[in-house]
Design a protein around this motif. Structure first.
Motif, PDB file in Angstrom:
ATOM      1  N   PHE A 195     -55.973  70.905  43.726  1.00 54.13           N
ATOM      2  CA  PHE A 195     -55.532  69.872  44.653  1.00 54.13           C
ATOM      3  C   PHE A 195     -54.635  70.448  45.750  1.00 54.13           C
ATOM      4  O   PHE A 195     -54.762  70.097  46.920  1.00 54.13           O
TER       5      PHE A 195
ATOM      6  N   GLU B  43     -55.499  70.165  49.740  1.00 53.88           N
ATOM      7  CA  GLU B  43     -54.730  69.572  50.821  1.00 53.88           C
ATOM      8  C   GLU B  43     -54.453  70.590  51.926  1.00 53.88           C
ATOM      9  O   GLU B  43     -54.426  70.241  53.098  1.00 53.88           O
ATOM     10  N   LEU B  44     -54.300  71.837  51.526  1.00 57.60           N
ATOM     11  CA  LEU B  44     -54.104  72.870  52.545  1.00 57.60           C
ATOM     12  C   LEU B  44     -55.311  72.973  53.459  1.00 57.60           C
ATOM     13  O   LEU B  44     -55.164  73.166  54.667  1.00 57.60           O
TER      14      LEU B  44
ATOM     15  N   ILE C 203     -54.994  70.205  55.988  1.00 54.23           N
ATOM     16  CA  ILE C 203     -54.039  70.440  57.083  1.00 54.23           C
ATOM     17  C   ILE C 203     -54.590  71.448  58.063  1.00 54.23           C
ATOM     18  O   ILE C 203     -54.520  71.258  59.271  1.00 54.23           O
TER      19      ILE C 203
ATOM     20  N   TYR D 278     -57.004  69.968  60.179  1.00 52.68           N
ATOM     21  CA  TYR D 278     -56.366  69.106  61.188  1.00 52.68           C
ATOM     22  C   TYR D 278     -55.936  69.935  62.389  1.00 52.68           C
ATOM     23  O   TYR D 278     -56.211  69.588  63.540  1.00 52.68           O
TER      24      TYR D 278
ATOM     25  N   LEU E 205     -56.659  63.512  64.026  1.00 50.16           N
ATOM     26  CA  LEU E 205     -55.932  62.509  63.246  1.00 50.16           C
ATOM     27  C   LEU E 205     -56.887  61.772  62.320  1.00 50.16           C
ATOM     28  O   LEU E 205     -56.583  61.535  61.144  1.00 50.16           O
TER      29      LEU E 205
ATOM     30  N   LEU F 231     -57.783  63.868  59.472  1.00 53.89           N
ATOM     31  CA  LEU F 231     -56.653  64.021  58.556  1.00 53.89           C
ATOM     32  C   LEU F 231     -56.445  62.755  57.736  1.00 53.89           C
ATOM     33  O   LEU F 231     -56.214  62.809  56.529  1.00 53.89           O
ATOM     34  N   LEU F 232     -56.540  61.627  58.411  1.00 55.37           N
ATOM     35  CA  LEU F 232     -56.283  60.382  57.678  1.00 55.37           C
ATOM     36  C   LEU F 232     -57.376  60.137  56.644  1.00 55.37           C
ATOM     37  O   LEU F 232     -57.088  59.749  55.507  1.00 55.37           O
TER      38      LEU F 232
ATOM     39  N   GLY G 289     -57.063  62.760  54.126  1.00 53.22           N
ATOM     40  CA  GLY G 289     -55.769  62.554  53.477  1.00 53.22           C
ATOM     41  C   GLY G 289     -55.847  61.424  52.469  1.00 53.22           C
ATOM     42  O   GLY G 289     -55.321  61.523  51.355  1.00 53.22           O
ATOM     43  N   LEU G 290     -56.525  60.349  52.859  1.00 58.69           N
ATOM     44  CA  LEU G 290     -56.751  59.241  51.935  1.00 58.69           C
ATOM     45  C   LEU G 290     -57.442  59.750  50.677  1.00 58.69           C
ATOM     46  O   LEU G 290     -57.025  59.479  49.546  1.00 58.69           O
TER      47      LEU G 290
ATOM     48  N   LEU H 222     -55.139  61.900  48.516  1.00 58.70           N
ATOM     49  CA  LEU H 222     -54.208  61.151  47.667  1.00 58.70           C
ATOM     50  C   LEU H 222     -54.946  60.555  46.473  1.00 58.70           C
ATOM     51  O   LEU H 222     -54.451  60.583  45.338  1.00 58.70           O
TER      52      LEU H 222
ATOM     53  N   MET I 101     -55.557  63.204  44.048  1.00 60.82           N
ATOM     54  CA  MET I 101     -54.380  63.545  43.258  1.00 60.82           C
ATOM     55  C   MET I 101     -54.257  62.588  42.088  1.00 60.82           C
ATOM     56  O   MET I 101     -54.082  63.000  40.935  1.00 60.82           O
ATOM     57  N   GLY I 102     -54.374  61.290  42.401  1.00 65.07           N
ATOM     58  CA  GLY I 102     -54.314  60.299  41.333  1.00 65.07           C
ATOM     59  C   GLY I 102     -55.379  60.564  40.291  1.00 65.07           C
ATOM     60  O   GLY I 102     -55.110  60.580  39.080  1.00 65.07           O
TER      61      GLY I 102
ATOM     62  N   LEU J 160     -61.143  57.329  41.635  1.00 61.87           N
ATOM     63  CA  LEU J 160     -60.235  58.054  42.515  1.00 61.87           C
ATOM     64  C   LEU J 160     -60.789  59.429  42.880  1.00 61.87           C
ATOM     65  O   LEU J 160     -60.737  59.869  44.027  1.00 61.87           O
TER      66      LEU J 160
ATOM     67  N   LEU K  75     -57.012  50.872  62.187  1.00 63.48           N
ATOM     68  CA  LEU K  75     -55.869  51.568  62.756  1.00 63.48           C
ATOM     69  C   LEU K  75     -55.121  50.667  63.718  1.00 63.48           C
ATOM     70  O   LEU K  75     -53.892  50.562  63.687  1.00 63.48           O
TER      71      LEU K  75
ATOM     72  N   PRO L 140     -48.954  69.074  49.617  1.00 67.63           N
ATOM     73  CA  PRO L 140     -48.673  70.326  48.920  1.00 67.63           C
ATOM     74  C   PRO L 140     -49.025  71.508  49.795  1.00 67.63           C
ATOM     75  O   PRO L 140     -49.882  71.373  50.665  1.00 67.63           O
TER      76      PRO L 140
ATOM     77  N   PHE M  40     -48.470  56.683  36.117  1.00 65.84           N
ATOM     78  CA  PHE M  40     -49.737  56.579  35.388  1.00 65.84           C
ATOM     79  C   PHE M  40     -49.486  56.588  33.890  1.00 65.84           C
ATOM     80  O   PHE M  40     -50.150  55.881  33.136  1.00 65.84           O
TER      81      PHE M  40
ATOM     82  N   LEU N  31     -48.919  55.892  46.841  1.00 67.21           N
ATOM     83  CA  LEU N  31     -49.868  56.830  47.457  1.00 67.21           C
ATOM     84  C   LEU N  31     -50.294  56.326  48.831  1.00 67.21           C
ATOM     85  O   LEU N  31     -50.408  57.093  49.785  1.00 67.21           O
TER      86      LEU N  31
ATOM     87  N   LEU O 132     -49.843  57.985  52.691  1.00 63.19           N
ATOM     88  CA  LEU O 132     -50.813  58.142  53.774  1.00 63.19           C
ATOM     89  C   LEU O 132     -50.215  57.648  55.086  1.00 63.19           C
ATOM     90  O   LEU O 132     -50.368  58.276  56.139  1.00 63.19           O
TER      91      LEU O 132
ATOM     92  N   ILE P 256     -47.964  60.133  56.514  1.00 63.93           N
ATOM     93  CA  ILE P 256     -48.691  61.149  57.281  1.00 63.93           C
ATOM     94  C   ILE P 256     -48.936  60.621  58.678  1.00 63.93           C
ATOM     95  O   ILE P 256     -48.731  61.313  59.679  1.00 63.93           O
TER      96      ILE P 256
END
Lengths: 120, 771, 502, 180
Positions: free
Chosen positions: B131, B135-136, B139, B142, B159, B162-163, B166-167, B170, B173-174, B210, B542, C386, C402, C414, C418, C421
């Protein structure tokens, strides 16, 4: 008296809050001073009251004898009063400066800093 | 492996400096790094191909079980080789493409950062580490998409990417946390063996949702596909590398990686097949609606990603085989075509398909590369793409209730691929034309060598599939299936159904190509449909978010102090009531009534004085009167203190009150008279609020006072004040000895107040708005 | 040695402030005193942290008065961590103020007041006495009043009046709450109170009610929903050298007290408080980030965003597991550093370009690449990407959520992440990437001296960034410490025994 | 407000106030009073002075120490010179002020310095304990007894600090305010 004091404090709180909710600066500062006064009394009363005997040990005793007033709320109160004085005098000066800068006594004229600035 | 990653990051951050020192030769170290890693990985490959998984553990945050655990098996090796191999070529290509660009150093920074992150992603053996790298990549992507930062479109595309990712990030991650909880480990190698545990866990479904959200956003699956075409705002090397060959495949990699853990269930299979299928068809369809080379390639990439996801969803051995083969084939030809498109764009200044013709004469090598890649894409016989397509057809035609749908879908996309391949590999280069598009500069070796190498790799792999490629792919699909694989890749399978279908695809694809102009003319008719498309929904969301946020903020943070205070007091009342509502003690006033008899006359007078003073305070129009009334209230309070045995407090209160009055007089003597400023309706609201608040505070006192207080402090101080503290005034002993620390704080407050008052009255800055 | 070590974070800034007052006439001398004080404070805080980490909770009884009667100072890992973070921040802000703050404000007591502010932070973190906590909060408050109004520009005065009014209310609630606690339990020592509430008491509801007073009081100070209004009204008005420190530290100290009291004392009715905190945390996060997203001013975005981050810290308390509290603690540390740094960066930008308005800024990506990198790291740390620092806090909170099945709040957190960001990229887009809008050519010429000063301002930002990177890339020590600290918080026996020597 | 009666009354009252405030301060350990109350009483004297005469006058009267002196003669011994100077400043103030050769140096006591001194005393009274390995603010009492003032000890020192600080703060506040 002990019975009536809580009600008096309630009245003080009500009155001070109403003053704070005013639009006028001067009422605001009056309200704030009253509010801390009410809080001080609140602290005093809720720490229990003792009629008569103050928290001073007599000349010929080594320990305090009941009934003597609980010194703790008094000490806290003293500290709180003095701190309150510092804050109050600062606030009074602040009000003065605000009036000098803005030329108004209406709080509703002061709502610019939290407004969202227009973009494009 | 850790060293490789570390070296990558270090070199990335050194890139701007290297650019300053080395000028255009910065390309050498930048390309050397991926090449070295590529070679290093090749040296590791015999072990992997022999069936051993390599591991390496580097502690990072062991107390959270997040470690830099590296894990190399067939699947990661395949991806890692792709990333570094292609990476080397891209680094070279970028050196040519952005030659002389002032920000080349930064470009290399981002690109190397991305490459390293991607490498880390596929090599990581700890799902949280996956993860982190994931994410790196987001970025760095981006930053790369927004590389032409002065363009509005670049910035908004960056953007958007990224969004959306990014969504997904996240969500991922969950999902990974949930998977980790279900499998009770973050270590991949352990997790791979606990598939049953995870799939039968109660958290499986939320984890799956997720996780898929993460994978789908990254791999541009419907309905999140829209960011990918917009990401083409990035310079072409980026599009070729990130947005066709590597980053977008991270989602596919993740799905493949976790197949043994999460796969095999109906939910998994159906979701992947449905979403993948829709993406495949949609991508293909949209590809026919564009004339921009990069847009076309982006949409066919989306379609190809859909195919990969679908194959992962099917999950049978042939499907997995098809998936890995197609993955490699696609990376090779799509990368080439992107580079070709970049060359064309660079040389001619346009990417419009309809304006480009006859470039084969002027861009000889580029056109050869394009031709080779095009043939691979179209699935013509000796190329690697052919093998891929054959396998796809075979996999989709397997025994299953949806075989025809699956087949139709892959066939459709295959057809479009052929059409696109013809258009790109043949149309703009080799089709005869009277006036070929003029070039701004001749073809450059740094620009044409990488695509040529890539395209020839496609040919070599096609001709010699048994050499290196087969064992590698075998191990890769093994990683997904968890069972030993024994397939062999061969160009010629004999006259099978799949071959026939391949031929048919090419023929129909050619037809599509012929009618592509007609298809393009339909493009405008779909514009109404796009209004409901996800891209538009994104924009709406947006905009809606911004408007909503502004409105909510303006309502809550409205600038009126009164409403803030009202909100705070309301919250206070609510909370106190809430805390006493259920099991708070009941108030028994009756027991206290006897206290009334102790009332003294002067006490009642005092009380009445305060109340009437307050009434006057409200009525008063003059400042001086108000100040005087405040003084009266304050002095009355000090009388109370005397009455109840607090002489020190009383004296202090008295003196303080005096000083306050003095300050009032000194300071506020110039304010104007009062005006009634409140509105009538609001006033009632505030009166109610104030009264309620007062009542609550009264209630609080009464209820607390109902119980006896046994204060240890009182007893201790009473005992010790003289004997220990050497003072008879207990309050003073508390202030200067028992609790002198409070007093210290208090005098500090006073000192600061004095400084503040002085500063406020003496220092008046006017244009001090700046720091 | 023990006594001295706990006192040092309090005595050093206090003596610094006193010496500065003695040297009232000479700003230069005050400056040197300040630097010296900062260095000493940093060293002392490090020593304290090491000591606490080695040998557990440390206490000292002021004036040698035994525990429930005298005032106790307690250093556990949580408080020591806040103290050290505050020392780091103070150091950076100090370095910034040398060139970043106008001479007039420096002359009128900026240095001593800032030192007193740091004293207040140390005092509030280290004290183990309820009323003493109040006193240190008043110290903090008074310093904030003075600093926010220092200079007396129009926006400052307007912000100050809202800040002052609301915070006086908070003070009163705090005092009233202390009164109730004393009125029901007859003690002020936090360890003693913790012991008392864990014994069968006459009416747990009364303690709970006192807790509500504290919730309001510290809720206002920590700026949680619906009590945060003063923050967006005031935090962006003073100069950066002031707002950076206040914005970075003060709300977190409020949160510190909040967490301390609601893990140690007000734990009697968790059926009420935990759902309450969860709801408040959710709203705080969302409203805060919406506010940040809607602003168009560098500082205002940052200010409003503080509210959102406070929500995360509250979330850790709402989840009430060791991991969640560790997440909160980590988050507080991370947030103090990152938020201060972002404020400092906005100050560097404004120092050179003379504005905070997003629409007037632009082009820094090309003009000041190093600053861009520094901002990028901090902004994405804040967004929790991260391997930067914000991620670890977010991860711990999400995982903890969780684990106990609070899916909603985790999903909200979460989603807020976002939006964070989004709000950070808004700044990045407008200030760094976008071209600077055309303006009169005269304004574009920056004098050499100013440029040199501007480059000097990079130093504190750089230092802070190093720390941010450190706790992000090498998170293990801080994470492990936060976990230990959380265990100390949840295992109140440790605290009680350390103080009462049972 | 500048009436003669008030001015005279205040002139007489101020020393009384100050003496009373010091008395309150020291007596506070055993009777109502103490640093705060003493400080407030003491400062109220100055406040009234300021309100009638203005801050400048208050400063000139109370907070400015005029030091007089003349340069040392070449053959004069150092100790003799110092003793002379002391005598000049202690006994012959009034006469020296009019003397033409004598140079006048002013030592103005800023309220800020009073504040700082108060804080310093209060803080340092506690440090004594720390230095001997005891907790901060550990009380030390002397064995002898001073009439009226009582036994000296670190808590008394602390209270003295409080007293000075309160006076300093109130002075500072009223000075800046009445300059308005």
């Amino acid at each position: 008296m002990e019975f009536l004091l809580p009600f008096l404090i309630g009245i003080l709180f009500s009155a001070s809050l109403y003053l704070i909710l005013h639009r006028h600066f001067f009422k605001l500062i009056l309200g704030l001073i009253l509010f801390s006064l009410a809080t001080n009394l609140f602290l005093f009363v809720i720490g229990r009251l003792t009629r008569g005997g103050s928290a001073i040990i007599g000349q010929d005793e080594n320990v305090a004898v009941e009934p003597f007033a609980d010194p703790v709320p008094q000490a806290l109160l003293l500290t709180a009063i003095v701190i309150g004085f510092g804050i109050q005098s600062f606030t009074i000066v602040l009000i003065k400066r605000v009036y000098q800068s803005f030329g108004t006594t209406d709080l509703d004229d002061m709502n610019t800093t939290d407004q969202i600035e227009e973009h494009h | 492996m850790f060293l490789a990653i570390l070296a990558g990051f270090l070199l990335a951050f050194a890139a701007p400096l290297l650019h300053r020192w080395l000028g255009k030769w910065v390309v050498v170290p930048m390309a050397l790094l991926p090449f070295t890693i590529f070679v290093y990985l090749l040296t590791l490959s015999p072990a992997v191909l022999a069936g051993n998984n390599l591991g390496e553990l580097q502690a990072w945050a062991p107390s959270l079980n997040i470690n830099l655990h590296f894990f190399l098996d067939g699947l990661s090796l395949l991806f890692a080789l792709l990333i570094t191999g292609f990476g080397t070529l891209i680094m070279l290509y970028a050196g040519g493409y952005l030659k002389g660009h002032p920000l080349l150093g930064r470009f290399y920074l981002y690109l190397t950062l991305f490459m390293t992150a991607m490498l880390g992603l596929v090599l990581a053996g700890n799902i949280m580490a996956i993860f982190v790298f994931w994410e790196l990549t987001s970025i760095s992507s981006y930053l790369l998409i927004g590389f032409n930062q002065d363009k509005e479109s670049s910035r908004s595309s960056a953007l958007q990417a990224l969004l959306v990712t990014g969504l997904g990030g996240l969500a991922l991650m969950g999902g990974l946390i949930l998977v980790g909880m279900a499998g009770e480990t973050y270590t991949l190698s352990e997790l791979l063996e606990r598939g049953d545990l995870v799939t039968n866990h109660a958290l499986y479904l939320p984890a799956l949702v997720l996780l898929l959200l993460g994978a789908f956003t990254k791999s541009a699956q419907f309905p999140f596909h829209f960011w990918l075409p917009n990401a083409m705002a990035a310079p072409t090397p980026v599009s070729a590398y990130l947005h066709s060959a590597t980053m977008v495949k991270a989602g596919v990699y993740l799905l493949a990686r976790l197949t043994p853990v999460m796969g095999g269930t109906d939910e998994w299979q159906y979701t992947l097949m449905i979403v993948g299928g829709i993406t495949t068809v949609l991508g293909a369809l949209l590809a026919t609606q564009h004339v921009d080379l990069k847009a076309i390639l982006a949409y066919t990439t989306i379609s190809a990603l859909g195919l990969l996801v679908t194959m992962t969803g099917i999950g049978t051995a042939p499907a997995m085989e098809a998936m890995v083969v197609f993955l490699l084939a696609h990376a090779l030809y799509k990368g080439t075509l992107f580079l070709v498109a970049g060359n064309v764009d660079h040389a001619t200044g346009t990417r419009d398909l309809t304006q480009l013709t006859g470039l084969s004469g002027t861009m000889r090598y580029t056109s050869i590369a394009a031709l080779l890649a095009g043939m691979s894409m179209a699935g013509i016989l000796p190329f690697f793409g052919f093998i891929g397509k054959e396998l796809l057809y075979e996999a989709s035609l397997e025994e299953s209730p949806f075989r025809w749908i699956l087949f139709a879908m892959s066939f459709f996309s295959g057809m479009v691929f052929v059409a696109v391949a013809i258009a790109l590999g043949y149309g703009i280069f080799w089709r005869r034309s009277q006036n070929p598009t003029p070039l701004q500069h001749p073809d450059k070796p740094l620009l044409y060598l990488p695509p040529v190498i890539l395209a020839s790799a496609g040919l070599v792999f096609g001709l010699l599939p048994g050499f290196f490629v087969t064992p590698l792919l075998r191990r890769a699909s093994e990683a997904m299936l968890g069972v030993e694989q024994t397939f062999d890749l061969a160009l010629w399978h004999g006259f099978t159904l799949a071959l026939g279908l391949s031929v048919l695809t090419v023929l129909l694809g050619y037809v599509v190509y012929r009618f592509s102009n007609r298809l393009l003319s339909y493009a405008s008719r779909f514009s109404g449909l796009y209004l409901f498309g996800p891209a538009n929904l994104y924009q709406l969301a947006l905009r809606g978010f911004m408007t909503g946020a502004t409105k909510i903020t303006a309502t809550i943070q409205n600038g009126y102090l009164r409403s803030y205070i009202a909100a705070i007091i309301t919250a206070h009342i609510a909370l106190v009531v809430l805390s006493l509502w259920e099991n708070g003690p009941r108030l028994e006033l009756g027991n206290n009534l006897h206290l009334l008899s102790q009332l003294r006359m002067y006490e009642i007078v005092l009380l009445l004085m305060i109340v009437s003073a307050l009434i006057f305070l409200f009525k008063s129009q003059s400042r001086l009167t108000s100040i005087a009334i405040m003084g009266i209230v304050g002095y009355s309070a000090s009388l109370f203190y005397i009455l109840f045995g607090a002489p020190d407090v009383a004296a202090t209160q008295l003196l303080i009150e005096t000083l306050t009055v003095v300050i009032f007089v000194l300071i506020l003597h110039k304010l104007p008279v009062f005006k009634y400023l409140s509105h009538a309706t609001e006033r009632y609201k505030y009166v109610t609020l104030s009264l309620t608040f007062g009542a609550v505070m009264t209630y609080v006192i009464l209820i607390v006072k109902q119980y006896p207080l046994d204060s240890q402090l009182k007893a201790y101080f009473g005992q010790g004040s003289f004997l220990l503290g050497k003072g008879r005034n207990i309050v003073n002993v508390i202030l200067v000895d028992f609790r002198a620390f409070d007093t210290l704080g208090e005098i500090v407050v006073l000192a600061v107040a004095a400084i503040g008052i002085m500063a406020m009255l003496k220092l008046r800055m006017h244009k001090g708005d700046k720091p | 040695m023990n006594h001295l070590l706990i006192m040092l974070p309090i005595l050093i800034p206090l003596y610094g402030a006193i010496l500065s007052l003695f040297c009232w006439r000479s700003v230069r001398v005050q400056l040197y005193i300040g630097i010296l004080t900062q260095v000493c404070l940093l060293v002392a805080s490090f020593l304290l942290l090491f000591d606490v980490n080695e040998s557990g909770i440390r206490t000292t009884q002021i004036g040698s008065w035994p525990a429930p009667y005298g005032i106790t100072l307690v250093a556990d890992l949580f408080s020591a961590m806040i103290v050290i973070t505050s020392a780091i921040t103070g150091m950076a802000v100090y370095l910034f103020s040398i060139k970043g703050l106008d001479k007039a404000r420096q002359t009128f007591g900026y240095y001593p007041v800032l030192l007193v502010l740091q004293l207040g932070v140390s005092g509030a973190c280290l004290t183990g006495d309820l009323f003493n906590l109040f006193v240190w909060f008043e110290v903090l408050l008074m310093c904030c009043f003075v600093l926010i109004a220092l200079g007396g520009t129009k926006p400052q005065l307007e912000g100050a009046i809202k800040y002052v009014t609301i915070n006086i209310l908070a003070t009163s609630f705090l005092l009233a709450g202390i009164g109730i606690v004393y009125g029901t339990m007859g003690s002020l020592n936090m360890a003693e109170l913790a012991l008392l509430v864990r014994m069968p008491v006459a009416h747990p509801a009364l303690i709970n009610m006192a807790g509500m007073f504290f919730l309001i009081a510290f809720g206002i100070k920590a700026a949680i929903f619906p009590l945060f209004f003063w923050l967006p009204a005031a935090y962006h008005t003073p100069p950066i050298a002031i707002s950076a420190f206040i914005a970075g530290i003060i709300t977190k100290v409020g949160m510190y007290a909040f967490i301390r009291l609601f893990t140690l004392i007000f734990v009697t009715d968790q059926e009420l408080t935990i759902p309450l905190f969860t709801v408040l945390a959710g709203f705080t996060m969302v409203i805060g980030v919406l506010g940040a997203a809607s602003q168009n001013d560098f500082r205002k975005i940052l200010s409003f965003h503080i509210v959102s981050q406070i929500g995360y810290m509250l979330m850790g308390l709402a989840l009430f597991t060791p991991l969640a509290l560790a997440g909160s603690i980590y988050f507080i540390i991370h947030n103090i550093l990152v938020k201060t740094n972002l404020f400092l960066i906005s100050g560097v930008v404004a120092h050179r370009h003379g504005t905070f308005a997003l629409k007037k800024l632009g082009g820094l990506y090309l003009q000041q690449p190093i600053l861009s990198v520094l901002f990028f790291i901090s902004a994405f740390s804040l967004a929790g990407i991260p391997p930067f620092s914000g991620f670890w806090g977010k991860f711990m909170l999400a995982k903890a959520g969780f684990e106990i099945g609070s899916f909603t709040i985790v999903l909200v957190s979460l989603a807020v992440s976002l939006m964070t960001i989004f709000s950070m990229t808004k700044i990045w887009n407008e200030v760094f990437w976008k071209k600077k809008p055309e303006q009169e050519p005269l304004l574009d010429v920056v004098p050499q001296q100013k440029l040199r000063d501007n480059r000097q301002l990079y130093l504190p930002v750089g230092i802070m960034t190093v720390f941010i990177l450190l706790i992000g890339l090498y998170a293990e020590p801080v994470v492990a410490m936060a976990q230990l600290a959380a265990e100390q918080l949840l295992n109140s026996k440790l605290y009680i025994n350390a103080v009462l020597k049972r | 407000m500048k009436t003669v009666i008030l001015a005279t009354a205040i002139r007489i009252l101020i020393p009384l106030f100050i003496i009373f405030s010091v008395y309150t301060l020291f007596r506070g350990h055993n009777h109502p009073g103490g640093g705060f109350i003493g400080g407030l009483i003491g400062s109220i004297a100055f406040v009234f002075h300021t309100m009638t005469h203005g801050p400048q006058q208050t400063v000139n009267t109370f907070l400015k120490l005029n030091l007089y002196g003349y340069p040392r003669q070449p053959n004069q011994s150092r100790s003799l010179y110092l003793m002379r100077m002391m005598r000049v400043n202690v006994w012959r103030r009034r006469r020296m002020a009019r003397h033409p050769e004598v140079k006048q140096r002013m030592l103005r006591i800023e309220p800020v310095y009073i504040i700082a001194t108060g804080l310093f005393l209060a803080t340092t009274s506690g440090v004594l304990g720390l230095l001997s390995g005891q907790p901060y603010m550990h009380a030390y009492w002397s064995d002898f007894y001073i009439p009226v003032l009582g036994k000296p000890g670190t808590p008394i020192l602390f209270d003295l600090g409080v007293y000075l600080l309160v006076i300093g703060v109130v002075l500072k506040i009223t000075f800046v305010m009445s300059e308005e």
